[in-house]
Write a protein that holds these residues in place. Structure first.
Motif, PDB file in Angstrom:
ATOM      1  N   THR A 160      -6.022  -8.658  -6.131  1.00 34.12           N
ATOM      2  CA  THR A 160      -5.352  -7.773  -7.093  1.00 34.12           C
ATOM      3  C   THR A 160      -5.792  -6.325  -6.888  1.00 34.12           C
ATOM      4  OG1 THR A 160      -5.217  -9.555  -8.709  1.00 34.12           O
ATOM      5  CG2 THR A 160      -5.038  -7.317  -9.566  1.00 34.12           C
ATOM      6  N   VAL A 161      -7.108  -6.123  -6.784  1.00 33.73           N
ATOM      7  CA  VAL A 161      -7.624  -4.749  -6.625  1.00 33.73           C
ATOM      8  C   VAL A 161      -7.048  -4.111  -5.361  1.00 33.73           C
ATOM      9  CG1 VAL A 161      -9.711  -3.406  -6.128  1.00 33.73           C
ATOM     10  CG2 VAL A 161      -9.741  -5.130  -7.941  1.00 33.73           C
ATOM     11  N   LEU A 162      -6.984  -4.902  -4.291  1.00 34.11           N
ATOM     12  CA  LEU A 162      -6.571  -4.328  -3.010  1.00 34.11           C
ATOM     13  C   LEU A 162      -5.057  -4.165  -2.872  1.00 34.11           C
ATOM     14  CD1 LEU A 162      -9.125  -6.074  -0.609  1.00 34.11           C
ATOM     15  CD2 LEU A 162      -9.266  -3.823  -1.679  1.00 34.11           C
ATOM     16  N   SER A 163      -4.298  -4.804  -3.742  1.00 41.66           N
ATOM     17  CA  SER A 163      -2.847  -4.692  -3.593  1.00 41.66           C
ATOM     18  C   SER A 163      -2.157  -3.971  -4.741  1.00 41.66           C
ATOM     19  CB  SER A 163      -2.229  -6.091  -3.408  1.00 41.66           C
ATOM     20  OG  SER A 163      -2.525  -6.904  -4.516  1.00 41.66           O
ATOM     21  N   SER A 164      -2.885  -3.699  -5.837  1.00 46.08           N
ATOM     22  CA  SER A 164      -2.241  -3.049  -6.976  1.00 46.08           C
ATOM     23  C   SER A 164      -2.405  -1.533  -6.911  1.00 46.08           C
ATOM     24  CB  SER A 164      -2.860  -3.582  -8.273  1.00 46.08           C
ATOM     25  OG  SER A 164      -2.602  -2.675  -9.316  1.00 46.08           O
ATOM     26  N   PRO A 165      -1.326  -0.789  -7.156  1.00 48.23           N
ATOM     27  CA  PRO A 165      -1.433   0.678  -7.146  1.00 48.23           C
ATOM     28  C   PRO A 165      -2.298   1.219  -8.281  1.00 48.23           C
ATOM     29  CG  PRO A 165       0.812  -0.039  -7.723  1.00 48.23           C
ATOM     30  CD  PRO A 165       0.047  -1.263  -7.372  1.00 48.23           C
ATOM     31  N   VAL A 166      -2.650   0.376  -9.234  1.00 50.43           N
ATOM     32  CA  VAL A 166      -3.555   0.804 -10.302  1.00 50.43           C
ATOM     33  C   VAL A 166      -4.915   1.185  -9.716  1.00 50.43           C
ATOM     34  CG1 VAL A 166      -4.874  -0.053 -12.297  1.00 50.43           C
ATOM     35  CG2 VAL A 166      -2.426  -0.543 -12.109  1.00 50.43           C
ATOM     36  N   PHE A 167      -5.273   0.518  -8.615  1.00 53.03           N
ATOM     37  CA  PHE A 167      -6.548   0.813  -7.959  1.00 53.03           C
ATOM     38  C   PHE A 167      -6.278   1.685  -6.744  1.00 53.03           C
ATOM     39  CE2 PHE A 167      -7.054  -3.116 -10.295  1.00 53.03           C
ATOM     40  CZ  PHE A 167      -8.203  -2.848 -11.025  1.00 53.03           C
ATOM     41  N   SER A 168      -6.687   2.943  -6.842  1.00 53.05           N
ATOM     42  CA  SER A 168      -6.364   3.934  -5.825  1.00 53.05           C
ATOM     43  C   SER A 168      -7.400   3.940  -4.702  1.00 53.05           C
ATOM     44  CB  SER A 168      -6.317   5.304  -6.495  1.00 53.05           C
ATOM     45  OG  SER A 168      -6.321   6.324  -5.527  1.00 53.05           O
ATOM     46  N   ALA A 169      -6.921   4.183  -3.487  1.00 52.85           N
ATOM     47  CA  ALA A 169      -7.817   4.323  -2.329  1.00 52.85           C
ATOM     48  C   ALA A 169      -8.084   5.795  -2.027  1.00 52.85           C
ATOM     49  CB  ALA A 169      -7.182   3.641  -1.112  1.00 52.85           C
ATOM     50  N   ASP A 170      -7.619   6.680  -2.897  1.00 55.79           N
ATOM     51  CA  ASP A 170      -7.709   8.123  -2.646  1.00 55.79           C
ATOM     52  C   ASP A 170      -9.149   8.622  -2.778  1.00 55.79           C
ATOM     53  OD1 ASP A 170      -7.580  10.852  -2.632  1.00 55.79           O
ATOM     54  OD2 ASP A 170      -6.020  11.025  -4.168  1.00 55.79           O
ATOM     55  N   GLY A 171      -9.760   8.868  -1.626  1.00 49.60           N
ATOM     56  CA  GLY A 171     -11.165   9.259  -1.591  1.00 49.60           C
ATOM     57  C   GLY A 171     -11.453  10.633  -2.160  1.00 49.60           C
ATOM     58  N   ARG A 192      -8.398   6.337   3.443  1.00 45.12           N
ATOM     59  CA  ARG A 192      -8.806   6.663   2.073  1.00 45.12           C
ATOM     60  C   ARG A 192      -7.736   7.511   1.396  1.00 45.12           C
ATOM     61  NH1 ARG A 192     -12.727   2.883   1.279  1.00 45.12           N
ATOM     62  NH2 ARG A 192     -14.495   3.159   2.649  1.00 45.12           N
ATOM     63  N   MET A 193      -6.478   7.151   1.629  1.00 43.66           N
ATOM     64  CA  MET A 193      -5.361   7.805   0.942  1.00 43.66           C
ATOM     65  C   MET A 193      -4.458   6.717   0.368  1.00 43.66           C
ATOM     66  SD  MET A 193      -4.124  10.689   3.676  1.00 43.66           S
ATOM     67  CE  MET A 193      -5.292  11.791   4.473  1.00 43.66           C
ATOM     68  N   ASP A 194      -3.618   7.097  -0.573  1.00 37.70           N
ATOM     69  CA  ASP A 194      -2.631   6.182  -1.144  1.00 37.70           C
ATOM     70  C   ASP A 194      -1.276   6.433  -0.496  1.00 37.70           C
ATOM     71  OD1 ASP A 194      -4.274   4.912  -3.007  1.00 37.70           O
ATOM     72  OD2 ASP A 194      -4.006   6.518  -4.478  1.00 37.70           O
ATOM     73  N   PRO A 195      -0.354   5.455  -0.607  1.00 36.52           N
ATOM     74  CA  PRO A 195       1.032   5.747  -0.226  1.00 36.52           C
ATOM     75  C   PRO A 195       1.562   6.866  -1.129  1.00 36.52           C
ATOM     76  CG  PRO A 195       0.705   3.390  -0.655  1.00 36.52           C
ATOM     77  CD  PRO A 195      -0.527   4.095  -1.112  1.00 36.52           C
ATOM     78  N   PRO A 196       2.479   7.726  -0.708  1.00 31.13           N
ATOM     79  CA  PRO A 196       3.161   7.653   0.593  1.00 31.13           C
ATOM     80  C   PRO A 196       2.406   8.348   1.736  1.00 31.13           C
ATOM     81  CG  PRO A 196       4.134   9.392  -0.731  1.00 31.13           C
ATOM     82  CD  PRO A 196       3.070   8.748  -1.581  1.00 31.13           C
ATOM     83  N   GLN A 197       1.338   9.128   1.440  1.00 30.61           N
ATOM     84  CA  GLN A 197       0.613   9.802   2.531  1.00 30.61           C
ATOM     85  C   GLN A 197       0.054   8.774   3.520  1.00 30.61           C
ATOM     86  OE1 GLN A 197       0.158  10.453  -0.663  1.00 30.61           O
ATOM     87  NE2 GLN A 197       0.310  12.651  -1.005  1.00 30.61           N
ATOM     88  N   HIS A 198      -0.560   7.730   2.975  1.00 33.04           N
ATOM     89  CA  HIS A 198      -1.161   6.701   3.823  1.00 33.04           C
ATOM     90  C   HIS A 198      -0.131   6.107   4.785  1.00 33.04           C
ATOM     91  CE1 HIS A 198      -1.971   2.353   4.503  1.00 33.04           C
ATOM     92  NE2 HIS A 198      -3.131   2.814   4.891  1.00 33.04           N
ATOM     93  N   SER A 199       1.050   5.806   4.263  1.00 31.02           N
ATOM     94  CA  SER A 199       2.099   5.187   5.092  1.00 31.02           C
ATOM     95  C   SER A 199       2.549   6.140   6.192  1.00 31.02           C
ATOM     96  CB  SER A 199       3.315   4.812   4.239  1.00 31.02           C
ATOM     97  OG  SER A 199       2.918   4.482   2.934  1.00 31.02           O
TER      98      SER A 199
END
Lengths: 402, 63
Positions: free
Chosen positions: A57-68, A91-98
């Motif tokens: 859940t943590v790794l696939s939900s946008p609620v948990f951001s990877a934005d460093g 360490r970025m979120d979509p759409p930048q990560h994508s």
């Protein structure tokens, strides 16, 4: 100095007891406190997540951001904060990560990896020829595991392999739990300067490699990729490509040698190899500490409230040893036939190089035990220098004999 | 069985083509999922369902 241990001040990373198994405390946490707060070595606190479903859940939900760049993003090593000011795209979120990931994907598809297999096999053969010409004991990390993974990623990226001592030693500083922020900054500075020079060379004389392709197709002013972004992207690929795979090769060798029945089963039936690789990935889950996130909004996980801005560590080894999903997780079983482990993470950030890693590991383990059937670890396995506290777990040295 | 794929979500991890190679493929240039057999025959259904479950981005579905 003694410290009081309360649930809110538990220090992290937790200690392993058996060097091949995750810290035993993970089992208690998973059962009793599946989402629990720990103090980080860099200061601050984060939530540890230990159940398989919660980790997914943590790794696939946008609620948990990877934005460093978000304030309070959890870090484990003193130098990490510096990288996170201008983080690589992982360490970025979509759409930048994508946007960045898509520039790279062509080089990592299953078909592309398949075309790389003969080259990987040739490198493995040559390195084993050299190794067999040495007098044992030999350090398998230095003589085999690191050269295999470095050669492969260097060839793919277009980094001269002759420079491997330089970038390996600096990368080592970057992932070590022992490095100070100053050592980290110095190593990163040298790596940046090195990669900057290499980018200039590729601009002048592009070759048939990923770095040249990124330079000619995506770098400003042709494309939208800034030079500093390309630089971090390449350093990340170089580091991820040689560190993690080398750790899997050396630690996987130890794991198989420690489970002779499983190694024998694999030798009798080489068709088990893909399943055996998945099982080694699950069992060792060496990137246990890599998947950190920050809550973008308030949420709840297994009954625990997590507030916006709080750090979360989705422990991959804890998920991959969750007995609710992997019965008897402590048993290394090459027949298990699972691919739903999270050793490569999960969600949109799942490892870009996973199929390259699979190919390398298949070729390595098939060839290593065929060429050196009498291979064994030259010292007691408990006495090996393990990479406790490193972002990617492994062994520093692995003396072997035959 | 009807397999659906959303290529705007797909991250080209390749888990589907690895797990159910006859059912899924990856585009040469973008690595994006291509459903080769949207209604796979009985013998491929188990692998197809596993591939859907393993998809890291949630791009795949079964209707």
């Amino acid at each position: 100095m003694s410290q009081t241990t309360t649930p809110d001040s538990r220090s992290f990373p937790l200690r392993r007891q058996c060097p091949l198994a995750p810290p035993p405390e993970y089992d208690r946490l998973r059962a009793e406190e599946p989402v629990s707060k720990v103090r980080l070595p860099t200061g601050g606190a984060a939530w540890l997540v230990t159940r398989y479903e919660d980790v997914r859940t943590v790794l696939s939900s946008p609620v948990f951001s990877a934005d460093g760049t978000r304030p309070g993003f959890p870090t484990l090593l003193p130098g990490q904060a510096q990288v996170l000011r201008r983080p690589p795209f992982i360490r970025m979120d979509p759409p930048q990560h994508s946007f960045y990931r898509r520039m790279l994907i062509q080089e990592f598809t299953l078909k592309r990896i398949k075309t790389m297999r003969p080259g990987i096999q040739a490198s493995v053969n040559r390195l084993l020829d050299d190794l067999l010409a040495m007098t044992p004991p030999v350090d398998l990390v230095e003589a085999f595991a690191l050269p295999v993974s470095s050669l492969v990623i260097c060839q793919l990226l277009g980094v001269p392999y002759d420079d491997h001592e330089f970038f390996q030693s600096r990368s080592k500083v970057g992932v070590s739990g022992q490095s100070t922020a100053e050592q980290f900054a110095a190593a990163l500075g040298e790596l940046r300067a090195y990669m900057d020079g290499l980018i200039t060379r590729k601009q002048q004389e592009p070759g048939d490699d990923l770095l040249s392709k990124l330079v000619t197709e995506h770098l400003e002013p042709v494309g939208e990729l800034r030079r500093d972004e390309l630089l971090m992207m390449c350093l990340m690929l170089l580091n991820a490509g040689h560190e993690t795979t080398a750790n899997m090769i050396s630690l996987g060798t130890v794991a198989l040698l420690e489970h002779p029945d499983q190694l024998a089963a694999l030798r009798e039936n080489p068709e088990l190899l893909p399943d055996a690789i998945e099982e080694l990935l699950r069992y060792l889950s060496i990137a246990d500490l890599v998947t950190t996130r920050i809550a973008a909004e308030e949420t709840e996980l297994s009954g625990t409230r997590i507030r916006a801005g709080e750090g979360v560590i989705a422990l991959l080894a804890a998920a991959d040893w969750d007995p609710a999903v992997f019965p008897e997780p402590e048993r290394l079983d090459v027949h298990r036939g699972n691919r739903h482990h999270v050793a490569f993470g999960y969600g949109v950030h799942q490892c870009l190089g996973q199929n390259l890693a699979r190919a390398e590991l298949e070729i390595v383990f098939a060839t290593l035990f065929e060429r050196i059937p009498a291979l064994r670890v030259a010292v007691p396995v408990d006495e090996l220098p393990y990479k406790h506290g490193n972002l990617a777990y492994g062994v520093h040295e692995l003396p072997v004999t035959w | 069985m009807r397999i659906t794929a959303d290529t705007t979500i797909c991250i080209s991890a390749g888990m589907c083509a690895l797990t159910a190679p006859g059912v899924f493929d990856q585009g040469d240039n973008d690595g994006l999922v291509a459903v080769v057999l949207p209604d796979p025959p009985e013998e491929l259904r188990k692998a197809a369902a596993e591939a859907v479950r393993l998809c890291p981005s949630g791009a795949l579905g079964i209707r």
